[in-house]
Scaffold this active site. Structure first.
Site, PDB file in Angstrom:
ATOM      1  N   ASP A 133      -8.813  -4.901   1.924  1.00  0.00           N
ATOM      2  CA  ASP A 133      -7.579  -5.617   1.567  1.00  0.00           C
ATOM      3  C   ASP A 133      -7.634  -7.089   1.964  1.00  0.00           C
ATOM      4  OD1 ASP A 133      -6.269  -3.379   0.505  1.00  0.00           O
ATOM      5  OD2 ASP A 133      -5.703  -2.698   2.500  1.00  0.00           O
ATOM      6  N   ASP A 192      -4.200  -2.419   4.959  1.00  0.00           N
ATOM      7  CA  ASP A 192      -4.717  -1.948   6.239  1.00  0.00           C
ATOM      8  C   ASP A 192      -6.232  -1.898   6.248  1.00  0.00           C
ATOM      9  OD1 ASP A 192      -5.051   0.061   4.478  1.00  0.00           O
ATOM     10  OD2 ASP A 192      -3.889   1.564   5.544  1.00  0.00           O
ATOM     11  N   ASP A 205       0.859  -1.179   0.000  1.00  0.00           N
ATOM     12  CA  ASP A 205       0.000   0.000   0.000  1.00  0.00           C
ATOM     13  C   ASP A 205       0.897   1.231   0.000  1.00  0.00           C
ATOM     14  OD1 ASP A 205      -2.447  -0.947   0.088  1.00  0.00           O
ATOM     15  OD2 ASP A 205      -2.804  -0.742   2.211  1.00  0.00           O
TER      16      ASP A 205
END
Length: 1157
Positions: A782, A778, A457
């Site tokens: 996801d 997070d 990310d």
């Protein structure tokens, strides 16, 4: 369901008697429990009949829906007494004796025990014809006065060493279990939940939640207790953990206000009053049934007993997001057969089986040759006849041969392997905690060493996640820094302040700094914090606006999710009309704008041409500076007729743009270096983000993910999908294979894109190695990608409970550089096990050949059974401790990943193993056949049955052990390095074990006497033994000088599983992602199967965790029950815990956090 009710009755009888009266509260425990069993309209009806409404329920529970409970210790205590605590007692751990019993089940040890008992029995039995000469010289010299009595010593000594091995194993298991529980409780203590007490929002540990608390819930939470919704915004819950239904359930005060523990908030936010905690909550009740059922299971099923139920996998589901909700992860364990057996385990299992087979063959041949030789010598050559009175004497010989055979087997089988793996992993996991890696699944640690790709990310991982507004475009004026509030039209400013204050989650706040000189604390969503900070910079107070318009008065909220990529809030205006405020990703919100405010605060038309100009002149320059752009807009509606709020597309359109702000999220200072290390270590880093492509590209360049002049791709989610799908819209692996090798940045990506990319890289067959992919995440969205990846990293600080649930490792500091440390530790585990193998296999080869040839030529193994067991202890238990605890060095990051197919034992290692084996065999055979001449002592060969120990054989044993000790130092290096002492003092465990073993060896030789078959040696003999041992180090240098490339004849060993072994599981996984058979099952059945499934899974998980041995049988046993649930296709690595595939399919619409609110 009959069983369910009877078990509930059983449990209720054990409840405290206090539940019969309400203890001053208006609800009994029983009432609340029965209330929580209702759903939907039934529940609403019951609340209306019994309490009037939710506020009536709050009054009965003596709590305020807005202020919460007042801080009153006595009241809290009383509530805990009457309604229970939010804790589910874990399953009792195994006692030390149970662990000892389990260790005794080892086949090799059982064979040894039998041999020892037979040997003991025979030594006490004096045959009647003992003095007769008819039995020949078979027992010649063996029965001097006092010697006959010593016959029992060998049997006793074997038993003693068996006891030693068992105790060591049991102690290891026990300490491991303790460690695991410690880790578990640490995870538990870390989870906190937001409640309102005295009108203040406070974070309390989940275990301290009590009935009557007002809890704030938001997307991504895992509910820690049962409750009734007081107020909710667009709330959707995933109840699949309790019902098996994968569809998200919409919750609202009017339609279905019942919230259950162990379920996940997938969208929206709200407040609930806690009505049941701990064993009285819905998850708790199921657990209690399982606890009761579990004991019956164990009585019924002896097999299940072997599968350790050790670790508290019957864990507190309510207490922990990350680790506690074990039960839920356990039952979902199988739904996606994630990760075929970990790379290392696959290779080790294969190797152990090969070695075991070889050992079995050798030991069988040894026994057969010994027996034949004896029979031919006695009855053919010497012409003796078998007399009945001689039978016990002969039998005693056969027992001795059998013991020698077993000894060969014991030495050949590397039972220290699982121990080495476990010690190495447990040690690494403990140390990784210090490096901010909380490992939730043991073998994720080792898999990480093989990682070839990391999909990371951007927000919070590569960047600091401390966002600030640095540029703005308000009222047609572009400001490159913070604007002066006086320069902005006050009408625009008021609109802007209201739009930000009201249309940000009320849980997001900016608090004063903790320490003087520090930055203000940002609480909640960081993008929203940046906007609130902007309001403060404008010298306005957002809290005043919120006080005027409390959260309860908001008319409707369209919460942020990864599909909308925006958030909108509707309020009622004093004139009876409505106003909608919206904020979100600028290119998305601008498309919905038809007007914009000019510098005077008046509306002007905003056409497609204006939009393009704005994108070019405002948004793209901001994005190229690495800024995230957010557009803020509003729209007014008349009060009559009231708009159709459910029709979101009609409502959130025709907006008026107030302004666009550029938010900076600086790159973490340590990230560029960490990414450089990854690239040097052969790991490709890719950024997958919900942000604008220009922002993403700018950040990727700052981090070093993309280098100028490199051939790489940066794609947006839409373009990515267009390139990988065929005309029918199906994903094609060949198309994906053309893209992923060059792809470095995937921007504006949805959770599905992330999952598609990870799956595509893992399934790809274009390289010679299958890629091993790590993913960081997070957000709730996801989850699917984290589950699909070989290793999923969740963020400890910013991560939602759902993401942590799906992950293997939690980064407690949310920092990318911690991932590099995980890679280092993972590679270190792999190397440690290779070091151990290099050492152990040398001992194995030598000991087996010596025992075999010695036995065949001299009818007696030069190394006695007890000595072999001591050698086994050195090379198994101690060596695994010494070599598995080597700390990692930076040099591990200088090589490419080993990959799945690279053998465990490389050519260099094979060269070392065989080279040292040759040296040791030459020395031992020289001593065996010429030692008595060299040392001028009596020969120990052809000694009679109970002869006293000879110096000759003691020297052989001592030399053998000395050579192993010095070879242990050689084994520290596996890549052919010259300096074997490099970094030796940084490992105190290694030094103390080598010295300790040396000390014990002196004691055994000098004072071991008959039990160890040792005769004391003099100083000169000792020096020679030491000299030969040190020769190992010199010989090691000689071997290192021989180039491996010249030795083409050497074979490697311990390859990974072949391609054909993987495909079934991969196919099963694909089927599973599509299959919804689970939905059709009735809820009762599901609970029942899940119950059985969970108990058995829990037993298996730990058993594997301990032995890393063969668990496929266990899996087959379980799958008969579970096939009905289609919940298990194949469990590959039982230390993995997985979320249900049901989520994976529906997760496309889940809310996200990587994207923009």
């Amino acid at each position: 369901m009959g069983d369910l009710n009877s078990s509930v009755d059983f449990y209720q009888k054990n409840q405290r008697r206090e539940q019969n009266h309400a203890g001053g509260f208006g609800c009994t425990l029983q009432e609340l429990r029965s209330l929580m069993e209702l759903r939907g309209s039934e529940a609403i009806q019951k609340i209306q009949d019994s309490y009037g409404d939710v506020n009536g329920l709050c009054r009965r529970l003596k709590t305020s829906p807005t202020e919460g409970l007042s801080e009153n210790i006595a009241d809290f205590e009383k509530r805990r007494q009457i309604y229970g605590v939010n804790f589910i007692p874990p399953k009792k751990p195994k006692t030390f004796l149970q662990l000892v019993w389990e260790a005794l089940q080892d086949v090799t040890l059982i064979i040894l025990e039998i041999a020892a008992i037979v040997s003991l029995g025979l030594s006490f039995y004096a045959p009647p014809g003992e003095q007769s000469d008819n039995c020949g010289n078979v027992s010649g010299g063996g029965h001097d006065e006092g010697e006959a009595e010593a016959g029992w010593i060998e049997g006793a000594a074997i038993l003693l060493s068996v006891i030693c091995v068992v105790l060591v194993t049991a102690f290891n298991d026990w300490s491991k279990e303790k460690q695991f529980r410690g880790l578990q409780s640490r995870i538990e203590q870390e989870q906190r939940f937001s409640v309102i007490r005295n009108g203040q929002v406070v974070q309390i540990p989940v275990a301290e939640l009590i009935v009557g608390d007002i809890a704030q819930i938001k997307y991504g939470d895992l509910l820690p207790a049962d409750g009734v919704l007081i107020q909710g915004n667009d709330l959707k819950i995933d109840e699949s953990s309790l019902t098996g239904e994968s569809d998200h359930v919409r919750k609202s005060v009017e339609k279905d206000p019942m919230l259950l523990s162990g379920t996940h908030v997938m969208e929206g936010s709200g407040r609930m009053v806690v009505t049941a905690v701990g064993v009285n909550s819905q998850t708790g009740i199921i657990f209690t049934l399982l606890g009761a059922g579990g004991e019956e299971e164990e009585k019924k099923d002896k097999k299940a007993k072997k599968q350790d139920g050790a670790v508290a996998m019957e864990m507190q589901p309510l207490k922990s997001a990350e680790g506690g909700e074990m039960e839920e992860r356990e039952k979902k364990k199988a739904s996606v057969p994630k990760k075929e057996k970990s790379v290392l385990q696959g290779k080790l299992t294969k190797l152990a089986v090969q070695i075991g087979k070889a050992g079995l063959v050798m030991s069988a041949i040894t026994v057969i040759i010994l027996v034949l030789y004896f029979v031919i010598q006695t009855f053919v050559v010497d012409g003796k006849v078998w007399l009945t009175e001689c039978t016990p004497v002969y039998v005693q010989y056969f027992v001795k041969f059998f013991i020698i055979g077993v000894t060969v087997l014991v030495v050949a089988v590397p039972e220290g392997l699982p121990l080495a793996v476990t010690i190495s992993l447990a040690y690494s996991v403990k140390k990784m905690m210090k490096d901010n890696n909380l490992v939730r699944h043991l073998d994720a640690c080792e898999t990480m060493g093989n990682a070839t790709a990391i999909c990371s990310d951007k927000t919070g991982t590569l960047t600091t996640n401390r966002m600030t507004v640095v540029q703005s475009n308000i009222g047609d004026i572009h400001n490159k820094d913070k604007p002066d509030p006086s320069s902005i039209n006050h009408k625009i400013l008021d609109l802007l302040v209201n739009a930000i204050a009201i249309n940000c989650a009320y849980t997001t706040k900016i608090l004063p700094p903790e320490k003087e000189g520090a930055l203000p604390q940002q609480v909640g969503n960081k993008t929203e914090c940046a906007l609130l900070g902007f309001v403060l910079d404008m010298q306005r107070d957002y809290q005043l606006v919120r006080d005027q318009i409390p959260e309860e008065t908001l008319y409707k909220v369209y919460t942020f999710n990864s599909v909308r990529k925006s958030m909108s809030t509707i309020i009622r205006l004093p004139n009876g009309g409505f106003r909608l405020y919206s904020k979100g990703a600028s290119e998305i919100v601008l498309k919905k704008c038809s007007n914009i405010l000019n510098s005077a605060g008046d509306l002007r038309a905003f056409r497609a041409r204006d939009r393009e100009e704005m994108v070019k002149k405002v948004i793209e320059p901001m994005a190229c500076d690495g800024l995230r752009t957010i557009c803020i807009a509003y729209r007014d509606f008349p009060g009559v007729p009231e708009p159709e709020w459910e029709n979101e597309n009609e409502i959130v359109c025709d907006l008026t743009c107030i302004g666009v702000v550029g938010i900076e999220d600086p790159v973490r200072p340590e990230v560029p270096e960490a990414i450089r290390k990854c690239q040097r270590a052969g790991i490709t880093v890719r950024m997958v983000t919900g942000d604008n492509i220009n922002t993403a590209r700018a950040i990727a360049a700052k981090c070093g993910i993309i280098q100028p002049g490199e051939d790489f791709l940066c794609l947006e989610g839409k373009e990515f999908n267009r390139r990988i799908r065929n005309e029918k819209g199906e994903i094609e692996q060949e198309r994906l294979d053309k893209i992923w090798p060059k792809l470095r940045v995937l921007a504006r990506s949805s959770p599905t894109d992330k999952h598609t990319l990870v799956k595509g890289i893992i399934d790809s067959t274009i390289g010679e190695q299958r890629q091993v992919v790590a993913v960081t995440g997070d957000g709730t969205n996801d989850g699917p990608a984290l589950k699909k990846a070989d290793v999923g990293f969740a963020m400890g600080l910013a991560g939602t409970d759902v993401a942590k649930e799906a992950s293997d490792i939690i980064l407690t500091d949310d920092n990318f550089s911690s991932i590099v440390k995980a890679v280092m530790w993972g590679r270190n585990v792999y190397d440690s096990i290779s070091k151990f193998l290099q050492f152990q296999l040398t001992v194995n080869v030598v000991a087996v050949i010596v025992a075999f040839t010695g036995a065949c030529i001299t009818q007696d193994s030069p190394l006695k059974a007890v000595q072999m067991l001591w050698v086994n202890l050195i090379m198994d238990t101690f060596a695994s401790l010494a070599l598995a605890t080597e700390p990692p060095t930076e040099s591990l990051l200088l090589r490419k990943p080993y990959g799945r197919n690279k053998p465990l034992i490389s050519r260099t290692m094979m060269k070392n193993i065989l080279g040292h084996a040759v040296y040791q065999l030459i020395i031992i055979f020289t001593l065996l056949f010429a030692g008595e001449i060299f040392f001028d002592i009596d020969s120990g060969r052809n000694a009679p049955l109970h002869a006293p120990p000879s110096e000759h054989y003691t020297i052989i044993f001592n030399t053998f052990v000395m050579m192993q000790l010095f070879n242990e130092i050689n084994a520290r290096k596996i890549h052919g390095e010259r300096n074997v002492f490099d970094g030796i003092f940084s490992n105190p465990i290694f030094c103390s074990i080598v010295l300790g073993t040396f000390g014990v060896q002196i004691l055994i030789v000098q004072f071991g006497g008959k039990p160890f078959s040792c005769a004391p040696l003099n100083a000169q003999q000792w020096l020679w033994c030491l000299f030969v041992g040190v020769g190992e180090l010199v010989w090691g240098q000689v071997i290192a000088a021989v180039p491996t490339s010249q030795l083409k004849c050497l074979k490697e060993a311990g390859h990974g599983p072949g391609k054909d072994e993987i495909t079934d599981e991969e196919l099963a996984e694909d089927e599973e992602e599509i299959d919804h058979a689970e939905r059709e099952l009735r809820r009762g059945q599901i609970l029942w199967f899940r119950g059985l499934n969970r108990i058995q899974t829990q037993m298996e998980v730990v058993s594997t965790f301990k032995r890393s041995g063969s668990f496929q049988g266990a899996v087959r046993r379980r799958s008969s029950v579970l096939s009905q649930l289609h919940d298990v296709t194949n469990i590959s690595t039982p230390t993995h815990v997985i979320l249900s595939a049901a989520n994976a399919t529906s997760s496309a619409g889940n809310p996200g956090s990587e994207s923009i609110p």
